[in-house]
Structure formats: structure tokens, C-alpha cells
Design a protein around this motif. Sequence first.
Motif, short mmCIF file in Angstrom:
data_model
loop_
_atom_site.label_atom_id
_atom_site.label_comp_id
_atom_site.label_asym_id
_atom_site.label_seq_id
_atom_site.Cartn_x
_atom_site.Cartn_y
_atom_site.Cartn_z
N GLU A 152 1.69 14.69 4.79
CA GLU A 152 2.40 13.64 4.31
C GLU A 152 1.31 12.82 2.99
OE1 GLU A 152 2.95 10.98 7.50
OE2 GLU A 152 3.83 12.64 8.75
N VAL A 153 0.23 13.31 2.79
CA VAL A 153 -0.65 12.74 1.99
C VAL A 153 -1.23 13.77 0.99
CG1 VAL A 153 -2.86 11.48 1.72
CG2 VAL A 153 -1.47 11.20 3.71
N SER A 154 -1.00 13.47 -0.35
CA SER A 154 -1.51 14.24 -1.57
C SER A 154 -2.36 13.35 -2.53
CB SER A 154 -0.58 15.22 -2.13
OG SER A 154 0.30 14.23 -2.78
N VAL B 98 -3.17 10.82 9.78
CA VAL B 98 -2.70 10.34 8.34
C VAL B 98 -3.83 9.39 7.83
CG1 VAL B 98 -1.05 9.12 6.93
CG2 VAL B 98 -0.39 10.87 8.77
N ALA B 99 -4.34 8.59 8.75
CA ALA B 99 -5.80 7.68 8.32
C ALA B 99 -6.70 8.24 7.70
CB ALA B 99 -5.74 6.65 9.45
N HIS B 100 -7.02 9.36 8.48
CA HIS B 100 -8.19 10.08 8.03
C HIS B 100 -7.89 10.75 6.72
CE1 HIS B 100 -11.03 13.78 8.44
NE2 HIS B 100 -11.88 12.88 8.06
N ALA B 101 -6.50 11.30 6.43
CA ALA B 101 -6.13 11.97 5.13
C ALA B 101 -6.17 10.89 3.94
CB ALA B 101 -4.80 12.37 5.35
N GLU B 102 -5.89 9.51 4.61
CA GLU B 102 -5.94 8.52 3.40
C GLU B 102 -7.42 8.03 2.86
OE1 GLU B 102 -3.53 6.87 1.83
OE2 GLU B 102 -1.66 7.55 3.06
N VAL C 222 -5.03 17.60 -11.21
CA VAL C 222 -4.34 18.53 -10.27
C VAL C 222 -4.19 17.72 -9.19
CG1 VAL C 222 -5.57 20.48 -11.25
CG2 VAL C 222 -6.50 19.30 -9.42
N THR C 223 -3.15 18.30 -8.34
CA THR C 223 -2.91 17.59 -7.02
C THR C 223 -3.41 18.39 -5.87
OG1 THR C 223 -0.72 17.13 -8.04
CG2 THR C 223 -0.70 16.91 -5.79
N VAL C 224 -4.03 17.56 -4.99
CA VAL C 224 -4.36 18.13 -3.48
C VAL C 224 -3.82 17.85 -2.59
CG1 VAL C 224 -6.68 18.39 -2.12
CG2 VAL C 224 -6.88 18.13 -4.82
N SER C 225 -3.26 18.68 -1.87
CA SER C 225 -2.30 18.37 -0.78
C SER C 225 -3.41 18.27 0.46
CB SER C 225 -1.50 19.54 -0.23
OG SER C 225 -0.60 19.40 0.68
#
Length: 149
Positions: free
Chosen positions: A136-138, A62-66, A129-132
Motif C-alpha cells: 500500500e506504500v511507495s 503500514v505505519a513502519h512503511a510510512e 524513481v519509485t520504491v515500492s
Amino acid sequence: MKLILTHEVANLGAPGDVVEVKDGYGRNFLMPRGYALRWTRGAEKQIDSIKKARTVREVRDVAHAEEIRAQIEGVTLKLRERVGEGGRLFGSVTVSEIAAALKDQTGIDVDKRRIEVGNAIKSIGGHTVTVSIHDEVSAKLALDVAAAS
């Protein structure tokens, strides 16, 4: 039918997973589109290479996704499209074009299946646009669609 997934399939699994599906679903949908291979002992050797490729592309946590979300939300993609009269596009902006522009302009490689366009983008101007990125992170990606010169 026992299959090895080569792409992520919603509600079924991720690349490299061995799944059991009904014959018709595997034969008529998954295999013709290249989403899966028939499971054999020889094909099972490919599972390791598929999983290695997945871990390279996959967001670690999740931290990398943030971090990726911060990069995506901090940029406005500029797309140049053919335009007719009244500012209407010939066709619409596709998720493939958005993914390619994101890679070219920022270096962030996102699978086109993770980009969600609410309504079709058929006019010039600003769009979102939304990128998933992760379950838990988009992120919200800003697009600036302009007429090609």
C-alpha cells in the motif's frame, strides 16, 4: 510440481511459501534463476529459516512503511557514473546500483526488485524513481546523477 519459493515471485508467492506450479515453469524458469527449490522433506526444514530471514527484512506494517517512506523521500541519492560527450552515460543506471547507493548513503536496505525505473536513466542530472516499500506504500526517490571524476 511442488516447489519452495526462495524469493518473492509476482502473482505466485513470497519466500518460504510452498507452491504448486506446472513442471515447465518450475524447471525452466523458477529453479534455474534460484527463485525456488524442489520440495522434499529435507528441503521443508529450510522453510523456517527462509521465513525467519523474510520477517527480519520485511516491513512490519503500514505505519513502519510510512516511516521508511519518510526517510527515503527526505534524501537525494548521489550517483557518480562514467559520462561521454554531451552528458550521456556509458550504459544506464541500474536498479542494483540504486539499491547499493541507497544502502551505502542511508543504511536503508531495499530489494532491487522493488525499485521501479520508468525510463532508463542515461543522462546526468536529476531523476526520480519509485520504491515500492509495502503493498500500500511507495516512495519517490530523488537521484542526482553526475559525472565521475
